[in-house]
Scaffold this motif. Structure first.
Motif, PDB file in Angstrom:
ATOM      1  N   ARG A 192      12.583  35.700  -7.911  1.00 52.94           N
ATOM      2  CA  ARG A 192      11.260  35.176  -7.556  1.00 52.94           C
ATOM      3  C   ARG A 192      11.048  33.753  -8.038  1.00 52.94           C
ATOM      4  NH1 ARG A 192       7.241  37.624 -10.296  1.00 52.94           N
ATOM      5  NH2 ARG A 192       8.641  38.431 -11.913  1.00 52.94           N
ATOM      6  N   HIS A 193      11.796  33.357  -9.061  1.00 54.82           N
ATOM      7  CA  HIS A 193      11.566  32.073  -9.716  1.00 54.82           C
ATOM      8  C   HIS A 193      12.663  31.064  -9.397  1.00 54.82           C
ATOM      9  CE1 HIS A 193       9.007  34.790 -12.165  1.00 54.82           C
ATOM     10  NE2 HIS A 193       8.217  33.742 -12.203  1.00 54.82           N
ATOM     11  N   MET A 194      13.123  31.066  -8.162  1.00 56.93           N
ATOM     12  CA  MET A 194      14.110  30.073  -7.731  1.00 56.93           C
ATOM     13  C   MET A 194      13.758  29.613  -6.324  1.00 56.93           C
ATOM     14  SD  MET A 194      17.442  32.431  -6.828  1.00 56.93           S
ATOM     15  CE  MET A 194      17.490  33.396  -5.285  1.00 56.93           C
ATOM     16  N   ASN A 195      14.178  28.403  -6.001  1.00 58.13           N
ATOM     17  CA  ASN A 195      14.027  27.894  -4.647  1.00 58.13           C
ATOM     18  C   ASN A 195      15.135  28.424  -3.748  1.00 58.13           C
ATOM     19  OD1 ASN A 195      11.818  26.326  -5.420  1.00 58.13           O
ATOM     20  ND2 ASN A 195      13.026  24.455  -5.674  1.00 58.13           N
ATOM     21  N   GLY A 196      14.928  28.284  -2.444  1.00 55.04           N
ATOM     22  CA  GLY A 196      15.964  28.588  -1.469  1.00 55.04           C
ATOM     23  C   GLY A 196      16.151  27.397  -0.547  1.00 55.04           C
ATOM     24  N   TYR A 197      17.357  27.258  -0.030  1.00 56.54           N
ATOM     25  CA  TYR A 197      17.667  26.115   0.840  1.00 56.54           C
ATOM     26  C   TYR A 197      18.520  26.576   2.023  1.00 56.54           C
ATOM     27  CZ  TYR A 197      16.317  23.542  -3.356  1.00 56.54           C
ATOM     28  OH  TYR A 197      15.624  23.076  -4.450  1.00 56.54           O
ATOM     29  N   GLY A 198      18.284  25.952   3.180  1.00 57.91           N
ATOM     30  CA  GLY A 198      19.175  26.175   4.299  1.00 57.91           C
ATOM     31  C   GLY A 198      20.524  25.517   4.056  1.00 57.91           C
ATOM     32  N   SER A 199      20.553  24.534   3.137  1.00 61.01           N
ATOM     33  CA  SER A 199      21.750  23.805   2.723  1.00 61.01           C
ATOM     34  C   SER A 199      22.308  22.944   3.857  1.00 61.01           C
ATOM     35  CB  SER A 199      22.826  24.741   2.173  1.00 61.01           C
ATOM     36  OG  SER A 199      22.356  25.435   1.025  1.00 61.01           O
ATOM     37  N   GLN A 222       6.052  30.741  -7.440  1.00 63.09           N
ATOM     38  CA  GLN A 222       5.973  31.295  -8.796  1.00 63.09           C
ATOM     39  C   GLN A 222       6.379  30.264  -9.848  1.00 63.09           C
ATOM     40  OE1 GLN A 222       5.490  33.752  -5.978  1.00 63.09           O
ATOM     41  NE2 GLN A 222       7.685  33.320  -6.145  1.00 63.09           N
ATOM     42  N   GLY A 223       6.944  29.144  -9.391  1.00 66.71           N
ATOM     43  CA  GLY A 223       7.455  28.139 -10.321  1.00 66.71           C
ATOM     44  C   GLY A 223       8.908  28.415 -10.671  1.00 66.71           C
ATOM     45  N   ILE A 224       9.644  27.370 -10.994  1.00 62.12           N
ATOM     46  CA  ILE A 224      11.048  27.498 -11.377  1.00 62.12           C
ATOM     47  C   ILE A 224      11.143  28.012 -12.810  1.00 62.12           C
ATOM     48  CG2 ILE A 224      13.169  26.238 -11.880  1.00 62.12           C
ATOM     49  CD1 ILE A 224      12.789  26.432  -8.960  1.00 62.12           C
ATOM     50  N   LYS A 225      11.913  29.070 -13.017  1.00 66.08           N
ATOM     51  CA  LYS A 225      12.214  29.571 -14.364  1.00 66.08           C
ATOM     52  C   LYS A 225      13.687  29.933 -14.410  1.00 66.08           C
ATOM     53  CE  LYS A 225       7.633  31.474 -15.482  1.00 66.08           C
ATOM     54  NZ  LYS A 225       6.888  32.693 -15.881  1.00 66.08           N
ATOM     55  N   ASN A 226      14.314  29.637 -15.537  1.00 63.96           N
ATOM     56  CA  ASN A 226      15.739  29.898 -15.687  1.00 63.96           C
ATOM     57  C   ASN A 226      16.000  30.647 -16.985  1.00 63.96           C
ATOM     58  OD1 ASN A 226      16.564  28.185 -13.329  1.00 63.96           O
ATOM     59  ND2 ASN A 226      15.604  26.607 -14.597  1.00 63.96           N
ATOM     60  N   LEU A 227      17.206  31.196 -17.106  1.00 66.99           N
ATOM     61  CA  LEU A 227      17.575  31.952 -18.292  1.00 66.99           C
ATOM     62  C   LEU A 227      18.466  31.132 -19.206  1.00 66.99           C
ATOM     63  CD1 LEU A 227      18.430  35.513 -16.891  1.00 66.99           C
ATOM     64  CD2 LEU A 227      16.383  34.826 -18.150  1.00 66.99           C
ATOM     65  N   ASP A 228      18.225  31.221 -20.498  1.00 65.46           N
ATOM     66  CA  ASP A 228      19.157  30.695 -21.480  1.00 65.46           C
ATOM     67  C   ASP A 228      20.454  31.499 -21.387  1.00 65.46           C
ATOM     68  OD1 ASP A 228      19.571  29.161 -24.224  1.00 65.46           O
ATOM     69  OD2 ASP A 228      20.209  31.240 -24.534  1.00 65.46           O
ATOM     70  N   PRO A 229      21.615  30.848 -21.464  1.00 67.56           N
ATOM     71  CA  PRO A 229      22.881  31.587 -21.313  1.00 67.56           C
ATOM     72  C   PRO A 229      23.040  32.764 -22.268  1.00 67.56           C
ATOM     73  CG  PRO A 229      23.276  29.232 -21.171  1.00 67.56           C
ATOM     74  CD  PRO A 229      21.843  29.390 -21.562  1.00 67.56           C
ATOM     75  N   LYS A 230      22.574  32.624 -23.501  1.00 64.05           N
ATOM     76  CA  LYS A 230      22.709  33.735 -24.452  1.00 64.05           C
ATOM     77  C   LYS A 230      21.872  34.931 -24.016  1.00 64.05           C
ATOM     78  CE  LYS A 230      23.847  30.914 -28.495  1.00 64.05           C
ATOM     79  NZ  LYS A 230      23.426  30.507 -29.869  1.00 64.05           N
ATOM     80  N   GLY A 254       2.319  45.142  -6.527  1.00 58.95           N
ATOM     81  CA  GLY A 254       1.405  44.317  -5.753  1.00 58.95           C
ATOM     82  C   GLY A 254       1.463  42.842  -6.102  1.00 58.95           C
ATOM     83  N   ASN A 255       2.444  42.456  -6.922  1.00 60.54           N
ATOM     84  CA  ASN A 255       2.618  41.056  -7.296  1.00 60.54           C
ATOM     85  C   ASN A 255       3.572  40.415  -6.291  1.00 60.54           C
ATOM     86  OD1 ASN A 255       2.752  38.613  -8.648  1.00 60.54           O
ATOM     87  ND2 ASN A 255       4.155  39.363 -10.224  1.00 60.54           N
ATOM     88  N   HIS A 256       3.077  40.164  -5.104  1.00 57.94           N
ATOM     89  CA  HIS A 256       3.930  39.767  -3.982  1.00 57.94           C
ATOM     90  C   HIS A 256       4.411  38.324  -4.124  1.00 57.94           C
ATOM     91  CE1 HIS A 256       1.538  42.998  -1.563  1.00 57.94           C
ATOM     92  NE2 HIS A 256       2.491  43.530  -2.303  1.00 57.94           N
ATOM     93  N   PRO A 257       5.713  38.111  -4.275  1.00 61.54           N
ATOM     94  CA  PRO A 257       6.216  36.745  -4.420  1.00 61.54           C
ATOM     95  C   PRO A 257       6.135  35.983  -3.099  1.00 61.54           C
ATOM     96  CG  PRO A 257       8.037  38.306  -4.352  1.00 61.54           C
ATOM     97  CD  PRO A 257       6.781  39.119  -4.385  1.00 61.54           C
ATOM     98  N   SER A 258       6.032  34.674  -3.217  1.00 61.23           N
ATOM     99  CA  SER A 258       5.917  33.853  -2.006  1.00 61.23           C
ATOM    100  C   SER A 258       6.646  32.527  -2.198  1.00 61.23           C
ATOM    101  CB  SER A 258       4.449  33.604  -1.652  1.00 61.23           C
ATOM    102  OG  SER A 258       3.808  32.848  -2.664  1.00 61.23           O
ATOM    103  N   TRP A 259       6.978  31.910  -1.093  1.00 61.40           N
ATOM    104  CA  TRP A 259       7.622  30.604  -1.066  1.00 61.40           C
ATOM    105  C   TRP A 259       6.953  29.749   0.007  1.00 61.40           C
ATOM    106  CZ3 TRP A 259       9.852  35.030  -2.419  1.00 61.40           C
ATOM    107  CH2 TRP A 259      10.766  35.038  -3.478  1.00 61.40           C
TER     108      TRP A 259
END
Length: 489
Positions: A192-199, A222-230, A254-259
């Motif tokens: 939910r927290h990543m963009n998508g691209y046609g590339s 939802q905004g960009i969020k990433n994980l720390d590798p650990k 009911g927390n429907h993600p959107s782009w």
């Protein structure tokens, strides 16, 4: 017998008398071959899994809708589902990792597939992209070799950084993508927290016959969020299905993600003189040159009812176009137009587009018949050839592609421009801040620490130096090695 009772039957509908005990000769057996229910159960069980995808094997899916928010988009394409603000189109999306198998962890450092099927009134339109705007290579002929390096060593059957970095260090066009992959965005917090691209670059054609080159950007609301590798490593052990679970639970709650879908639009003639080849999938277009224009909003609001039926059997292909949207000369895209549909024919059969999850909502009329698992009437007694004298389906000339000029000698040639360094250099120097650069260096070094061949390390550090001396020196320091002297000259 109550009308509500469900009697257990065989696949042919015969009632089953005992589903707990096989038919044997006496109490101690052996088992008799006449137990057709037993044989049917075992035979079907052996075939319950279709071959997993060679790439993007593990994924999650969801249903939703796409709504146009910009009336002006109809000026650029005659695609009906983009014709006016407020128009909604049902859609299905499949998110995935790329290199791992079905049982792999969700939180590995890997690109994510971002594949959208729009069930338009004029047929299905599939936009099969990733969560990055570029790719590792730019010619489909290199794709099997590249994927072999991301899979398992044929001798040890282990993932091998030596293979990956050997290929990347010999393929400098990969620099832009591997820089993104080893950046903070290399491990999304959730789908939910990543963009998508046609590339790839695509072509839009409007009602007046004007053509435009297009880049697709799905921006997460939802905004960009990433994980720390650990933390990603910890989750890989504790909950390898973390991303799948997160998407499912968000929609259930009911927390429907959107782009928000935005596009870059390049007039057709600009491609002749733009500073980068606009069809090279290892490059991006400057947003200053071609600003993002809003198209609409995608909302996911329904989980699959059955994972196998709707996610595992989902077959998305960049070859599925609608009128007003066409391919570009992008060499990677051109190869994918064949390879994706061909993979589906192998994996789930020649009639995969007749499966409910893949079937168009519009009428489907063609002359293709027979093949494995034909379950939809197979065209009945209608004529199966064309031209014919019996009112069979006819082509619509207005839906032919817009003609485009080609020239040159038939030969095995590369793209004209071999500048593989300026865009990753801008990403490293101008876009990333100091902390992001330091984490990128650490991530590169951690991955390269498994490389056994010092020649590969030296070659890759040379490539990093051409991007930025700071990048090369940082990685070399982390690996306790030196930047080769000859590259400094």
């Amino acid at each position: 017998m109550s009308n509500s009772r469900k009697d257990l039957t065989t696949a042919s509908g015969a009632p089953v008398g005992d589903n707990q005990n096989s038919i044997t000769a006496g109490n101690n057996g052996p088992t008799l071959i006449q137990d057709v229910h037993l044989l049917e159960k075992l035979a079907h069980f052996n075939r319950e899994r279709v071959p997993e995808r060679v790439v993007h094997a593990k994924g999650a899916g969801a249903h939703g809708y796409f709504e146009v928010t910009n009336n002006d988009i109809a000026n650029y394409t005659k695609a009906d589902f983009l014709s006016e603000a407020g128009k909604q189109t049902p859609m299905f999306i499949r998110f995935s990792t790329v290199a791992g198998e079905l049982g792999s962890a969700d939180t590995v450092r890997d690109p994510r597939g971002f594949a959208v099927k729009f069930y338009t009134e004029e047929g299905n339109y599939d936009l099969v992209g990733n969560n990055t705007p570029v790719f590792f290579i730019r010619d489909a002929i290199k794709f099997p070799d590249f994927i072999h390096t991301q899979k398992r060593d044929p001798k040890t059957h282990l993932k091998d950084p030596n293979m990956a970095w050997d290929f990347w260090s010999l393929s400098p066009e990969s620099l832009h993508q591997i820089t993104i992959l080893h950046s903070d965005r290399g491990i999304p917090a959730t789908f939910r927290h990543m963009n998508g691209y046609g590339s790839h670059t695509y072509k839009w054609v409007n009602h007046d016959g004007e053509a435009f080159w297009i880049k697709y950007h799905f921006k997460t609301d939802q905004g960009i969020k990433n994980l720390d590798p650990k933390l990603a490593d910890q989750l890989a052990g504790e909950n390898p299905d973390y991303h799948l679970e997160d998407l499912y639970q968000a929609i259930e709650d009911g927390n429907h993600p959107s782009w928000t879908l935005k596009v870059q639009i390049m007039p057709e003639a600009d491609a002749q003189h733009y500073r980068y080849d606009p069809f090279d999938v290892t490059k991006v277009w400057s947003h200053q040159d071609y600003p993002l224009i809003e198209v609409g909003r995608m909302v996911l609001n329904r989980n699959p009812n059955n994972y196998f039926e709707e996610v595992e059997q989902a077959a998305l292909s960049p070859a599925n176009f609608v009128s007003g949207i066409e391919a570009s000369p992008d060499k990677m895209l051109q190869g994918r137009l064949f390879s994706y549909s061909d993979a589906h024919r192998y994996r789930i059969g020649a009639n995969h587009q007749a499966l409910p999850i893949n079937r168009a909502k519009s009428n489907v009329n063609h002359y293709q018949r027979d093949g494995n698992m034909r379950f939809d009437g197979n065209g009945g007694g209608s004529v199966n050839y064309e031209p014919n004298s019996y009112d069979g389906p006819k082509e619509t000339p207005e839906n032919k592609i817009k003609p485009f000029e080609v020239s040159g000698f038939a030969d095995s040639v590369s793209y004209d421009n071999d500048d593989h360094y300026s865009q990753p250099r801008a990403l490293f120097r101008d876009i990333m801040n100091y902390d992001e650069r330091e984490r990128l260096i650490k991530n590169f070094a951690d991955h390269m620490s498994g490389v056994r061949d010092e020649r590969i390390i030296a070659r890759q550090i040379k490539e990093f130096y051409r991007v930025s001396p700071d990048l090369a020196e940082g990685v070399a320091k982390e690996l306790n090695t030196e930047v080769p002297e000859e590259v400094k000259e």
